[in-house]
Write a protein that holds these residues in place. Structure first.
Motif, PDB file in Angstrom:
ATOM      1  N   LEU B  21     -17.213  27.408 -24.959  1.00 34.21           N
ATOM      2  CA  LEU B  21     -16.460  26.455 -25.758  1.00 34.21           C
ATOM      3  C   LEU B  21     -16.594  26.857 -27.229  1.00 34.21           C
ATOM      4  CD1 LEU B  21     -14.883  23.894 -24.836  1.00 34.21           C
ATOM      5  CD2 LEU B  21     -16.888  22.560 -25.474  1.00 34.21           C
ATOM      6  N   ALA B  22     -15.457  26.900 -27.940  1.00 30.79           N
ATOM      7  CA  ALA B  22     -15.524  27.246 -29.371  1.00 30.79           C
ATOM      8  C   ALA B  22     -16.101  26.066 -30.143  1.00 30.79           C
ATOM      9  CB  ALA B  22     -14.127  27.581 -29.887  1.00 30.79           C
ATOM     10  N   LYS B  23     -16.858  26.365 -31.187  1.00 34.37           N
ATOM     11  CA  LYS B  23     -17.462  25.275 -31.969  1.00 34.37           C
ATOM     12  C   LYS B  23     -16.451  24.768 -32.989  1.00 34.37           C
ATOM     13  CE  LYS B  23     -22.171  26.259 -30.950  1.00 34.37           C
ATOM     14  NZ  LYS B  23     -23.508  26.637 -31.341  1.00 34.37           N
ATOM     15  N   LYS B  24     -15.489  24.051 -32.478  1.00 39.08           N
ATOM     16  CA  LYS B  24     -14.411  23.546 -33.322  1.00 39.08           C
ATOM     17  C   LYS B  24     -14.117  22.103 -32.961  1.00 39.08           C
ATOM     18  CE  LYS B  24     -11.834  27.690 -34.411  1.00 39.08           C
ATOM     19  NZ  LYS B  24     -11.263  28.752 -33.626  1.00 39.08           N
ATOM     20  N   ASP B  25     -13.676  21.334 -33.955  1.00 42.65           N
ATOM     21  CA  ASP B  25     -13.185  19.989 -33.662  1.00 42.65           C
ATOM     22  C   ASP B  25     -11.788  20.131 -33.077  1.00 42.65           C
ATOM     23  OD1 ASP B  25     -15.469  18.882 -34.701  1.00 42.65           O
ATOM     24  OD2 ASP B  25     -14.649  18.732 -36.732  1.00 42.65           O
ATOM     25  N   THR B  26     -11.459  19.271 -32.111  1.00 42.02           N
ATOM     26  CA  THR B  26     -10.124  19.351 -31.505  1.00 42.02           C
ATOM     27  C   THR B  26      -9.167  18.386 -32.210  1.00 42.02           C
ATOM     28  OG1 THR B  26     -10.356  17.602 -29.864  1.00 42.02           O
ATOM     29  CG2 THR B  26     -11.242  19.779 -29.277  1.00 42.02           C
ATOM     30  N   HIS B  27      -7.889  18.562 -31.929  1.00 47.45           N
ATOM     31  CA  HIS B  27      -6.873  17.663 -32.495  1.00 47.45           C
ATOM     32  C   HIS B  27      -6.574  16.503 -31.556  1.00 47.45           C
ATOM     33  CE1 HIS B  27      -4.494  19.973 -29.640  1.00 47.45           C
ATOM     34  NE2 HIS B  27      -3.583  19.045 -29.722  1.00 47.45           N
ATOM     35  N   TYR B  28      -7.301  16.436 -30.435  1.00 50.80           N
ATOM     36  CA  TYR B  28      -6.965  15.427 -29.428  1.00 50.80           C
ATOM     37  C   TYR B  28      -7.247  14.014 -29.941  1.00 50.80           C
ATOM     38  CZ  TYR B  28      -6.746  19.528 -26.410  1.00 50.80           C
ATOM     39  OH  TYR B  28      -6.421  20.742 -25.864  1.00 50.80           O
ATOM     40  N   VAL B  60       2.409  24.486 -22.687  1.00 51.06           N
ATOM     41  CA  VAL B  60       3.071  23.721 -23.742  1.00 51.06           C
ATOM     42  C   VAL B  60       2.865  22.253 -23.402  1.00 51.06           C
ATOM     43  CG1 VAL B  60       5.267  23.152 -24.828  1.00 51.06           C
ATOM     44  CG2 VAL B  60       4.728  25.525 -24.255  1.00 51.06           C
ATOM     45  N   GLY B  61       2.421  21.509 -24.391  1.00 49.63           N
ATOM     46  CA  GLY B  61       2.027  20.118 -24.195  1.00 49.63           C
ATOM     47  C   GLY B  61       0.905  19.847 -25.175  1.00 49.63           C
ATOM     48  N   CYS B  62       0.177  18.748 -24.983  1.00 52.72           N
ATOM     49  CA  CYS B  62      -0.896  18.418 -25.939  1.00 52.72           C
ATOM     50  C   CYS B  62      -1.948  19.517 -26.026  1.00 52.72           C
ATOM     51  CB  CYS B  62      -1.565  17.115 -25.541  1.00 52.72           C
ATOM     52  SG  CYS B  62      -0.558  15.686 -25.955  1.00 52.72           S
ATOM     53  N   SER B  63      -2.165  20.223 -24.920  1.00 58.39           N
ATOM     54  CA  SER B  63      -3.212  21.246 -24.915  1.00 58.39           C
ATOM     55  C   SER B  63      -2.660  22.620 -25.299  1.00 58.39           C
ATOM     56  CB  SER B  63      -3.891  21.292 -23.554  1.00 58.39           C
ATOM     57  OG  SER B  63      -2.926  21.339 -22.529  1.00 58.39           O
ATOM     58  N   VAL B  64      -1.538  22.638 -25.998  1.00 54.83           N
ATOM     59  CA  VAL B  64      -0.914  23.903 -26.413  1.00 54.83           C
ATOM     60  C   VAL B  64      -1.862  24.738 -27.270  1.00 54.83           C
ATOM     61  CG1 VAL B  64       0.193  22.912 -28.473  1.00 54.83           C
ATOM     62  CG2 VAL B  64       1.233  24.886 -27.355  1.00 54.83           C
ATOM     63  N   LEU B  65      -2.771  24.054 -27.985  1.00 56.43           N
ATOM     64  CA  LEU B  65      -3.702  24.789 -28.860  1.00 56.43           C
ATOM     65  C   LEU B  65      -5.051  25.032 -28.189  1.00 56.43           C
ATOM     66  CD1 LEU B  65      -2.949  22.925 -32.215  1.00 56.43           C
ATOM     67  CD2 LEU B  65      -2.122  25.176 -31.529  1.00 56.43           C
ATOM     68  N   ALA B  66      -5.090  24.932 -26.871  1.00 58.93           N
ATOM     69  CA  ALA B  66      -6.362  25.097 -26.149  1.00 58.93           C
ATOM     70  C   ALA B  66      -7.058  26.404 -26.527  1.00 58.93           C
ATOM     71  CB  ALA B  66      -6.129  25.036 -24.643  1.00 58.93           C
ATOM     72  N   TYR B  67      -6.276  27.415 -26.899  1.00 56.25           N
ATOM     73  CA  TYR B  67      -6.887  28.707 -27.236  1.00 56.25           C
ATOM     74  C   TYR B  67      -7.812  28.645 -28.451  1.00 56.25           C
ATOM     75  CZ  TYR B  67      -2.412  28.873 -29.861  1.00 56.25           C
ATOM     76  OH  TYR B  67      -1.321  28.584 -30.639  1.00 56.25           O
ATOM     77  N   TYR B  68      -7.670  27.602 -29.245  1.00 57.44           N
ATOM     78  CA  TYR B  68      -8.601  27.428 -30.367  1.00 57.44           C
ATOM     79  C   TYR B  68      -9.945  26.860 -29.904  1.00 57.44           C
ATOM     80  CZ  TYR B  68      -4.983  28.092 -33.960  1.00 57.44           C
ATOM     81  OH  TYR B  68      -4.015  28.601 -34.774  1.00 57.44           O
ATOM     82  N   TYR B  69      -9.936  26.213 -28.753  1.00 62.45           N
ATOM     83  CA  TYR B  69     -11.093  25.419 -28.368  1.00 62.45           C
ATOM     84  C   TYR B  69     -12.005  26.113 -27.352  1.00 62.45           C
ATOM     85  CZ  TYR B  69      -7.960  22.105 -30.571  1.00 62.45           C
ATOM     86  OH  TYR B  69      -7.112  21.491 -31.445  1.00 62.45           O
ATOM     87  N   PHE B  70     -11.547  27.247 -26.851  1.00 58.42           N
ATOM     88  CA  PHE B  70     -12.391  28.011 -25.922  1.00 58.42           C
ATOM     89  C   PHE B  70     -12.861  29.288 -26.601  1.00 58.42           C
ATOM     90  CE2 PHE B  70     -10.031  25.398 -22.923  1.00 58.42           C
ATOM     91  CZ  PHE B  70     -11.011  25.058 -22.007  1.00 58.42           C
ATOM     92  N   ASN B  71     -14.062  29.667 -26.296  1.00 61.56           N
ATOM     93  CA  ASN B  71     -14.586  30.936 -26.803  1.00 61.56           C
ATOM     94  C   ASN B  71     -14.364  32.022 -25.745  1.00 61.56           C
ATOM     95  OD1 ASN B  71     -15.978  32.817 -28.309  1.00 61.56           O
ATOM     96  ND2 ASN B  71     -17.988  32.152 -27.564  1.00 61.56           N
ATOM     97  N   VAL B  72     -13.125  32.095 -25.263  1.00 62.38           N
ATOM     98  CA  VAL B  72     -12.709  33.156 -24.331  1.00 62.38           C
ATOM     99  C   VAL B  72     -11.329  33.634 -24.790  1.00 62.38           C
ATOM    100  CG1 VAL B  72     -13.946  32.069 -22.398  1.00 62.38           C
ATOM    101  CG2 VAL B  72     -11.506  31.671 -22.658  1.00 62.38           C
TER     102      VAL B  72
END
Lengths: 352, 262
Positions: B21-28, B60-72
């Motif tokens: 998991l990336a150490k980032k705050d999410t926009h959710y 595409v949807g709310c989790s469209v930016l999921a790539y920011y939140y995973f460390n993969v």
């Protein structure tokens, strides 16, 4: 390699294998299904990836996925399938990954028919998907040129990280002539540095075409436009035939360009000083050269298997420096050389 | 940004930030369950030790930016096409662990064709399917899984199934395909269901590590913002209504999958 008798669709498919195609995803559509059939055998023999997708939409997104991992990948289709793939083209362009697509054009619009056509010129050069981008579009006129352009397409796609289309038509795909295939190339062992390969021993990264914020996306677009300008600068290709003393100029691409070589000979025999410019890239197009020749000749005849699509670009390029005439056949009808000669005679009389 | 944890002397670290998991705050939104499921996926990847060879496909949807939140490593798909992209990636990279993360609009409406055929081919990929019965990102319109009578911004008087059709049960459909070996519907509506979901996600990835076939975990989730409920009410509403129509449980598990130690 010796010359052999090859069908167009089989030739480009086998050429792709030898130029290091790592994966092919496609959906059958006439008049290019022989390519898919050939690859269904050859790719498996070579231990590479072949997959018949459930639709062209899925096929292009499989291409997109594989392309993100930095391998040589392609698909091939014809008009109706090409329309379906447009979504993927736009994402591939926005993500800047290399991919090669062969479009063996057939008569349209709609289901149209399966005869040869050049009706997808606008689609390929100007409107391959939403947003601002142009793929590189190569236009072969013989099976040998088709083979050679497969290699060129991969090189250009990788050099610029862009989409490259090969604009063929039903006749080029279906006809047979003798041509020489390239030798078998080894597959590259390494993936390019930008490729998505799993975050082993490095920071994780991603490929996307999403850029939130108007300024961010504008910056990306400006970068894409700069790349297109570089392509315009370096990659325009065309061939000229007897233009040195030409008073009338033929402009045609692909199989019609080849028919125009016969028309040119016939017209020269009849005493008309005709030259031919055959664009080998439809985007970028040899517009400057067309403008130069426009100052030399009395008139230009554009011949196409469409209602006049290349024609619009020629008119724009020559900017009324000379009279531009048009001869087009539609719906899968292939123009004959003597029909083109008749048109050249009319042009000759009108411009004397 | 998440801050670094300092462990006081004499105390032991028993729970930490997953490496995947990336150490980032999410926009959710507050109360959204995407964050929970992201974490469960990250924990599963860590547990299986596959982070460095995993490639995710964001929808595409709310989790469209999921790539920011995973460390993969990640790629971003067009709406609904994640299973096709995943197919392309996995076929040329069979050593990678490839997963799609998709919402109900993405998987059960616009991408129905792609998911069914990927499952049916038995693609060696894992799909995490978030079903919250609504289109979140576009502002609360009807989803293919919106319940009968449920009010959304495009069913203002409630979903009328005679006009809008019926909510589609994807796990039941995917379980019918020969290529799918593990299909389960879980939830994030309370602690017990979250723990169960964690186990299911880990099993689904294990299925892929072992190369057994297509695996999919549907997660009945909530959308407090577009359901017009507070997070707690949303959990309760999901439990009372969603799981009535979308029955929780495992719809397909082959003997090989059953034998996996998770």
């Amino acid at each position: 390699m010796a010359k052999e008798l090859l069908e167009g669709n089989v030739a480009f498919a086998e050429a792709a294998v030898r130029f290091g195609l790592r994966a092919y995803f496609g959906y059958p559509i006439t008049p290019q299904s022989e390519a898919l059939e050939h690859l269904s055998k050859r790719m498996i023999e070579e231990g590479r990836v072949f997959l018949q997708a459930e639709s062209e939409l899925a096929a292009i997104n499989m291409v997109y996925g594989a392309a993100c991992t930095g391998v040589r990948v392609m698909t091939s289709t014809s008009g109706p399938g090409f329309s379906l793939m447009e979504e993927g083209f736009s994402y591939i362009a926005g993500s800047e990954v290399p991919a090669v697509i062969v479009n063996m054009m057939r008569g349209g619009p709609g289901l149209g028919n399966i005869q040869p056509s050049q009706g997808d010129y606008f689609l390929m050069t100007k409107s391959a998907g939403h947003g601002d981008f142009h793929p590189i579009v190569l236009a072969p006129a013989s099976i040998q040129e088709l083979i050679d352009m497969v290699g060129l397409a991969f090189e250009l796609a990788e050099k610029y990280r862009t989409l490259v289309f090969i604009a063929g038509d039903g006749s080029l795909g279906q006809m047979m002539e003798s041509a020489e295939l390239p030798p078998m190339q080894d597959l590259p062992k390494e993936r390019p540095a930008w490729a998505i390969t799993g975050a082993k021993g490095r920071e994780s990264k991603f490929i996307t075409s999403l850029y939130l914020g108007a300024e961010n996306l504008e910056a990306v677009n400006l970068r894409l436009q700069a790349k297109l300008a570089e392509i315009r600068e370096n990659e325009i290709r065309w061939q000229e035939y007897e233009t040195e003393d030409a008073e009338l100029l033929l402009i045609a691409y692909g199989i019609v360009g080849r028919i125009c070589i016969s028309a040119l000979r016939e017209a020269r025999n009849a005493g008309l000083k005709v030259g031919l410019l055959r664009p080998q890239t439809l985007w970028p197009l040899a517009e400057e050269r067309m403008a130069e020749l426009a100052r030399q000749v009395r008139g230009i005849l554009v011949a196409e298997m469409s209602a006049g699509q290349l024609l619009e670009d020629v008119q724009r390029a020559v900017a009324a420096k000379t009279s531009v005439h048009f001869y087009g056949r539609l719906g899968g009808v292939v123009p004959m050389a003597d029909e083109i000669v008749d048109k050249l005679r009319e042009l000759d009389e009108e411009t004397h | 940004m998440a801050t670094e944890i300092r462990i006081p002397e004499g105390m032991e670290l028993v729970y930490e930030y997953p490496e995947s998991l990336a150490k980032k705050d999410t926009h959710y939104c507050p109360g959204c369950t995407h964050g929970i499921v992201h974490r469960l996926i990250a924990e599963a990847l860590d547990d299986l030790g596959v982070r460095e060879r995993t490639i995710g496909i964001a929808p595409v949807g709310c989790s469209v930016l999921a790539y920011y939140y995973f460390n993969v490593d990640f790629v971003e798909a067009a709406h609904g096409r994640a299973p096709a992209m995943a197919t392309g990636i996995k076929r040329v990279n069979p050593d990678k662990i490839v997963f799609t993360y998709q919402g109900d609009g993405d998987l059960a409406a616009i991408g129905t064709g792609e998911i069914i055929h990927a499952a049916n081919r038995g693609e060696l990929i894992t799909t995490i399917f978030i079903n919250n019965a609504i289109y979140g990102m576009t502002g609360g319109q009807m989803a293919p899984t919106t319940l009968p009578g449920m009010v959304t911004t495009s069913t203002p008087t409630g979903r009328n199934c005679a006009l809008a059709g019926y909510p589609i049960r994807m796990s039941e459909i995917l379980a019918q395909t020969e290529g799918a070996v593990y299909v389960t519907r879980e939830a994030t509506t309370d602690l017990a269901s979250i723990r169960k979901t964690k186990k299911a996600i880990k099993r689904a990835f294990k299925v892929q590590v072992e190369g057994l076939g297509f695996s999919c975990v549907e997660v009945v989730s909530t959308c407090p913002t577009n359901w017009n409920l507070d997070p707690w009410e949303a959990m309760e509403w999901a439990k009372e209504n969603m799981t009535e129509y979308f029955l929780l449980g495992t719809y397909k598990m082959t003997d090989e999958v059953k034998a996996l130690k998770v």
